[in-house]
Design a protein around this motif. Structure first.
Motif, PDB file in Angstrom:
ATOM      1  N   GLU A  46      34.392  36.076  46.607  1.00 20.06           N
ATOM      2  CA  GLU A  46      34.065  34.770  46.067  1.00 20.06           C
ATOM      3  C   GLU A  46      34.906  34.462  44.840  1.00 20.06           C
ATOM      4  OE1 GLU A  46      30.191  34.160  44.364  1.00 20.06           O
ATOM      5  OE2 GLU A  46      30.259  36.021  43.193  1.00 20.06           O
ATOM      6  N   LEU A  47      35.187  33.173  44.674  1.00 22.29           N
ATOM      7  CA  LEU A  47      35.900  32.743  43.480  1.00 22.29           C
ATOM      8  C   LEU A  47      34.948  32.775  42.296  1.00 22.29           C
ATOM      9  CD1 LEU A  47      38.436  31.453  42.169  1.00 22.29           C
ATOM     10  CD2 LEU A  47      37.416  29.234  42.714  1.00 22.29           C
ATOM     11  N   VAL A  48      35.368  33.411  41.235  1.00 23.21           N
ATOM     12  CA  VAL A  48      34.576  33.478  40.009  1.00 23.21           C
ATOM     13  C   VAL A  48      35.014  32.379  39.042  1.00 23.21           C
ATOM     14  CG1 VAL A  48      33.998  34.901  38.013  1.00 23.21           C
ATOM     15  CG2 VAL A  48      34.239  35.953  40.270  1.00 23.21           C
ATOM     16  N   ALA A  49      36.318  32.258  38.848  1.00 26.01           N
ATOM     17  CA  ALA A  49      36.853  31.264  37.917  1.00 26.01           C
ATOM     18  C   ALA A  49      38.291  30.965  38.300  1.00 26.01           C
ATOM     19  CB  ALA A  49      36.793  31.778  36.486  1.00 26.01           C
ATOM     20  N   SER A  50      38.716  29.752  37.992  1.00 26.92           N
ATOM     21  CA  SER A  50      40.100  29.373  38.258  1.00 26.92           C
ATOM     22  C   SER A  50      40.614  28.502  37.129  1.00 26.92           C
ATOM     23  CB  SER A  50      40.226  28.648  39.596  1.00 26.92           C
ATOM     24  OG  SER A  50      39.549  27.413  39.555  1.00 26.92           O
ATOM     25  N   ILE A  51      41.943  28.410  37.060  1.00 22.52           N
ATOM     26  CA  ILE A  51      42.558  27.640  35.986  1.00 22.52           C
ATOM     27  C   ILE A  51      43.851  27.025  36.503  1.00 22.52           C
ATOM     28  CG2 ILE A  51      43.763  29.676  35.062  1.00 22.52           C
ATOM     29  CD1 ILE A  51      43.155  28.520  32.236  1.00 22.52           C
ATOM     30  N   SER A  71      41.254  32.179  30.757  1.00 24.49           N
ATOM     31  CA  SER A  71      42.303  31.615  29.910  1.00 24.49           C
ATOM     32  C   SER A  71      43.651  32.149  30.389  1.00 24.49           C
ATOM     33  CB  SER A  71      42.073  31.985  28.444  1.00 24.49           C
ATOM     34  OG  SER A  71      42.085  33.393  28.261  1.00 24.49           O
ATOM     35  N   ARG A  72      44.714  31.454  30.013  1.00 24.88           N
ATOM     36  CA  ARG A  72      46.045  31.908  30.397  1.00 24.88           C
ATOM     37  C   ARG A  72      47.013  31.709  29.245  1.00 24.88           C
ATOM     38  NH1 ARG A  72      47.823  28.859  35.537  1.00 24.88           N
ATOM     39  NH2 ARG A  72      49.809  29.922  35.152  1.00 24.88           N
ATOM     40  N   ASP A  73      48.031  32.545  29.251  1.00 25.04           N
ATOM     41  CA  ASP A  73      49.107  32.446  28.276  1.00 25.04           C
ATOM     42  C   ASP A  73      50.410  32.422  29.075  1.00 25.04           C
ATOM     43  OD1 ASP A  73      51.100  32.818  26.370  1.00 25.04           O
ATOM     44  OD2 ASP A  73      49.853  34.099  25.123  1.00 25.04           O
ATOM     45  N   ASN A  74      50.967  31.249  29.265  1.00 24.47           N
ATOM     46  CA  ASN A  74      52.170  31.135  30.096  1.00 24.47           C
ATOM     47  C   ASN A  74      53.394  31.766  29.447  1.00 24.47           C
ATOM     48  OD1 ASN A  74      50.756  29.888  32.139  1.00 24.47           O
ATOM     49  ND2 ASN A  74      51.375  27.814  31.560  1.00 24.47           N
ATOM     50  N   ALA A  75      53.385  31.898  28.142  1.00 26.36           N
ATOM     51  CA  ALA A  75      54.500  32.563  27.465  1.00 26.36           C
ATOM     52  C   ALA A  75      54.500  34.060  27.750  1.00 26.36           C
ATOM     53  CB  ALA A  75      54.437  32.309  25.973  1.00 26.36           C
ATOM     54  N   LYS A  76      53.311  34.612  27.974  1.00 27.67           N
ATOM     55  CA  LYS A  76      53.188  36.056  28.215  1.00 27.67           C
ATOM     56  C   LYS A  76      52.960  36.377  29.695  1.00 27.67           C
ATOM     57  CE  LYS A  76      51.318  37.103  23.637  1.00 27.67           C
ATOM     58  NZ  LYS A  76      50.180  37.694  22.883  1.00 27.67           N
ATOM     59  N   THR A  78      50.245  35.923  31.491  1.00 25.54           N
ATOM     60  CA  THR A  78      48.969  36.594  31.649  1.00 25.54           C
ATOM     61  C   THR A  78      47.837  35.589  31.857  1.00 25.54           C
ATOM     62  OG1 THR A  78      48.571  36.635  29.265  1.00 25.54           O
ATOM     63  CG2 THR A  78      49.630  38.582  30.233  1.00 25.54           C
ATOM     64  N   VAL A  79      46.818  36.050  32.566  1.00 24.53           N
ATOM     65  CA  VAL A  79      45.581  35.293  32.689  1.00 24.53           C
ATOM     66  C   VAL A  79      44.430  36.269  32.473  1.00 24.53           C
ATOM     67  CG1 VAL A  79      45.556  35.541  35.215  1.00 24.53           C
ATOM     68  CG2 VAL A  79      44.216  33.739  34.128  1.00 24.53           C
ATOM     69  N   ASP A  80      43.500  35.895  31.638  1.00 25.82           N
ATOM     70  CA  ASP A  80      42.406  36.773  31.245  1.00 25.82           C
ATOM     71  C   ASP A  80      41.065  36.213  31.702  1.00 25.82           C
ATOM     72  OD1 ASP A  80      43.777  37.735  27.990  1.00 25.82           O
ATOM     73  OD2 ASP A  80      44.288  38.345  30.029  1.00 25.82           O
ATOM     74  N   LEU A  81      40.112  37.112  31.835  1.00 26.42           N
ATOM     75  CA  LEU A  81      38.735  36.724  32.122  1.00 26.42           C
ATOM     76  C   LEU A  81      37.840  37.462  31.137  1.00 26.42           C
ATOM     77  CD1 LEU A  81      36.929  35.058  34.072  1.00 26.42           C
ATOM     78  CD2 LEU A  81      36.581  37.191  35.340  1.00 26.42           C
ATOM     79  N   GLN A  82      37.309  36.726  30.179  1.00 22.94           N
ATOM     80  CA  GLN A  82      36.363  37.294  29.224  1.00 22.94           C
ATOM     81  C   GLN A  82      34.977  37.210  29.829  1.00 22.94           C
ATOM     82  OE1 GLN A  82      36.854  38.790  26.142  1.00 22.94           O
ATOM     83  NE2 GLN A  82      34.667  39.245  26.263  1.00 22.94           N
ATOM     84  N   MET A  83      34.319  38.345  29.951  1.00 25.24           N
ATOM     85  CA  MET A  83      33.011  38.408  30.578  1.00 25.24           C
ATOM     86  C   MET A  83      31.987  38.900  29.567  1.00 25.24           C
ATOM     87  SD  MET A  83      34.080  39.958  34.305  1.00 25.24           S
ATOM     88  CE  MET A  83      34.431  41.587  33.652  1.00 25.24           C
ATOM     89  N   ASN A  84      31.043  38.053  29.232  1.00 21.46           N
ATOM     90  CA  ASN A  84      29.988  38.384  28.284  1.00 21.46           C
ATOM     91  C   ASN A  84      28.630  38.391  28.983  1.00 21.46           C
ATOM     92  OD1 ASN A  84      31.922  38.392  26.197  1.00 21.46           O
ATOM     93  ND2 ASN A  84      31.612  36.202  25.818  1.00 21.46           N
ATOM     94  N   SER A  85      27.660  38.983  28.327  1.00 23.09           N
ATOM     95  CA  SER A  85      26.294  39.029  28.863  1.00 23.09           C
ATOM     96  C   SER A  85      26.288  39.484  30.314  1.00 23.09           C
ATOM     97  CB  SER A  85      25.627  37.655  28.728  1.00 23.09           C
ATOM     98  OG  SER A  85      25.615  37.234  27.383  1.00 23.09           O
ATOM     99  N   LEU A  86      26.983  40.561  30.576  1.00 21.93           N
ATOM    100  CA  LEU A  86      27.129  41.026  31.955  1.00 21.93           C
ATOM    101  C   LEU A  86      25.801  41.467  32.544  1.00 21.93           C
ATOM    102  CD1 LEU A  86      30.516  42.830  31.528  1.00 21.93           C
ATOM    103  CD2 LEU A  86      30.035  41.109  33.272  1.00 21.93           C
ATOM    104  N   LYS A  87      25.680  41.236  33.842  1.00 19.73           N
ATOM    105  CA  LYS A  87      24.462  41.563  34.582  1.00 19.73           C
ATOM    106  C   LYS A  87      24.821  42.542  35.704  1.00 19.73           C
ATOM    107  CE  LYS A  87      22.765  36.841  33.902  1.00 19.73           C
ATOM    108  NZ  LYS A  87      22.276  35.606  34.582  1.00 19.73           N
TER     109      LYS A  87
END
Length: 124
Positions: A46-51, A71-76, A78-87
Motif C-alpha cells: 500500500e502507498l503510505v505517502a507520496s510527493i 519530504s524531499r531534497d532534490n539537491a541531495k 533524497t526523499v525521507d519519511l519521518q514516522m512518529n507515534s509509531l503503532k
C-alpha cells in the motif's frame, strides 16, 4: 535508470519514532514523483505517502495522517519519511519508489523504480 537505496528501518517501541531515508542515483531525480509504500505479511503493498517533483503536493494514507511526514531534497537526491507515534500496525517492509512523471499517483503499478525495502518493526 534510477537506483533507490533505503535506510533507517529498525525495531522501535510503540510511540517511538523512526526516520527512513531513500537515496537515489541519476540526474533526473528532481523530475520524478516519489512514494513510500509498505507491505506487511499477508497483506497487499500500500502507498503510505507520496510527493510530487518539487514537493509542493503530498499525499498520506489515512492511517498515517498526522504521524508521518514525507519530504524531499532534490539537491541531495533524497526523499525521507519521518514516522512518529509509531503503532504495531505500522510494522512492515517499507519501500521507496520513483515514477517517470512529475506527479504522484496512488497505484504501485504506476511507479517505475523500486528500492530493496527496509524492515520497520514496532513492538507493543
Amino acid at each position: 535508470q534510477v537506483q533507490l537505496v533505503e535506510s533507517g528501518g529498525g525495531l522501535v517501541q510503540a510511540g517511538g519514532s523512526l526516520r527512513l531515508s531513500c537515496a537515489a542515483s541519476g540526474r533526473t531525480f528532481s523530475n520524478k514523483a516519489m512514494g513510500w509504500f509498505r507491505q506487511a505479511p499477508g497483506k497487499e503493498r500500500e502507498l503510505v505517502a507520496s510527493i510530487n517533483w518539487i514537493g509542493g503536493r503530498t499525499y498520506y494514507v489515512d492511517s498515517v495522517k498526522g504521524r508521518f511526514t514525507i519530504s524531499r531534497d532534490n539537491a541531495k537526491n533524497t526523499v525521507d519519511l519521518q514516522m512518529n507515534s509509531l503503532k504495531p500496525e505500522d510494522t512492515a517492509v517499507y519501500y521507496c519508489a520513483a515514477r517517470n512523471s512529475r506527479y504522484a499517483t496512488l497505484e504501485s503499478n504506476d511507479y517505475d523504480y523500486w528500492g530493496q525495502g527496509t524492515q520497520v518493526t514496532v513492538s507493543s
